[in-house]
Design an enzyme around this catalytic site. Structure first.
Site, PDB file in Angstrom:
ATOM      1  CD  GLU A  59       7.586  -2.334  -0.393  1.00  7.98           C
ATOM      2  OE1 GLU A  59       7.776  -3.541  -0.507  1.00  7.98           O
ATOM      3  OE2 GLU A  59       6.996  -1.830   0.567  1.00  7.98           O
ATOM      4  CG  HIS A  63       4.982  -1.334   4.378  1.00  8.51           C
ATOM      5  ND1 HIS A  63       3.669  -1.640   4.107  1.00  8.51           N
ATOM      6  CD2 HIS A  63       5.735  -2.223   3.681  1.00  8.51           C
ATOM      7  CE1 HIS A  63       3.641  -2.683   3.291  1.00  8.51           C
ATOM      8  NE2 HIS A  63       4.877  -3.048   3.013  1.00  8.51           N
TER       9      HIS A  63
HETATM   10  P1  PGA Z   1       4.463  -8.507  -1.163  1.00  8.93           P
HETATM   11  O1  PGA Z   1       4.654  -7.341  -0.082  1.00  8.93           O
HETATM   12  O2  PGA Z   1       5.815  -9.071  -1.456  1.00  8.93           O
HETATM   13  O3  PGA Z   1       3.539  -9.490  -0.508  1.00  8.93           O
HETATM   14  O4  PGA Z   1       3.849  -7.866  -2.383  1.00  8.93           O
HETATM   15  C1  PGA Z   1       5.743  -6.485  -0.150  1.00  8.93           C
HETATM   16  C2  PGA Z   1       5.690  -5.505   0.987  1.00  8.93           C
HETATM   17  O5  PGA Z   1       4.598  -5.220   1.489  1.00  8.93           O
HETATM   18  O6  PGA Z   1       6.720  -4.995   1.441  1.00  8.93           O
END
Ligand code: PGA
Length: 234
Positions: A155, A86
């Site tokens: 992401e 992550h």
């Molecule tokens: P967020 O975080 O939806 O608050 O942008 C996503 C994540 O960190 O997986």
């Protein structure tokens, strides 16, 4: 069929709040969500209404690693999934692509489906390096591993927790690029999830995209009723 929804609760809810969270989900009538609570709540959160995902794991099975939790231990609790790499692990805790590779191997060896998170920074994006960065992250993390059952979460670092988000065309194209790359260089078909500022207003449009197999939700998943409403928008 509904797409995957993974709720990453990060280090946010306390004991009382987790109890309410569990109760809200269990009484919602919804099946199939995947919840990532903090390690300390994994056992408490076991339920036949949703699956559990660890937020991280350590690559060595057992030994003198005070404060760490291994995939071997997570497997013994019946955990099915784990996030790996992550953005907060990479940027706050300085984990490297090589660390991800060891974690991928360990999670697969312990029968936990890894959800490998990849994504470019704002600077990478401004320098038109998004695809290059994603390819490097994927190539190193997936090197020499037995690619049976893995999930990728795209992401963009600049979209996490900021309210900023790529356009739906950009998301769809980046997912297509990741899927092509996985097929061409590694011969695997993997689910690719999108994460970064997913909320009640945008989840419908994002999950409608052909190349998006689901979403990884942070902040907007902390309130179980909001998570339920998001599920109902898909
Ligand atoms: P967020 O975080 O939806 O608050 O942008 C996503 C994540 O960190 O997986």
């Amino acid at each position: 069929m509904k797409k995957m929804i993974i709720a990453n609760l990060k280090m946010n809810l306390n004991n009382e709040e987790m109890k309410n969270y569990k109760q809200a989900l269990e009484s919602s009538g919804i099946d199939g969500l995947i919840i990532c609570p903090s390690y300390v709540f994994l056992t408490y959160m076991k339920s036949d209404k949703f699956e559990l995902c660890s937020q991280n794991g350590y690559a060595v099975d057992k030994g003198a690693f005070t404060g760490e939790i291994s995939f071997y231990q997570l497997n013994s609790l019946g955990i099915k999934y784990s996030l790996i790499g992550h953005s907060e692990r990479r940027h706050v805790f300085k984990e490297t692509d090589e660390d991800m590779n060891m974690k991928m191997q360990s999670s697969l060896r312990n029968n936990i489906t890894p959800i490998l998170c990849v994504g470019e920074t704002k600077e990478d994006r401004e320098n038109n390096k998004t695809n290059e960065v994603l390819e490097t992250q994927l190539n190193i993390a997936l090197k020499d591993i037995n690619l049976t059952n893995i999930i990728i979460a795209y992401e963009p670092v600049w979209a996490i927790g900021t309210g900023l988000i790529p356009t739906t065309d950009e998301i769809n194209n980046t997912h297509l690029h990741i899927k092509k790359m996985l097929k061409e260089s590694l011969n695997i078909d993997s689910k690719v999830l999108y994460g970064g500022s997913v909320n009640l207003s945008n989840i419908g449009d994002i999950t409608a995209l052909d190349n998006v197999d689901g979403v990884l939700i942070g902040g907007a998943s902390n309130d179980p009723n909001n998570l339920i409403a998001m599920y109902n928008k898909m």
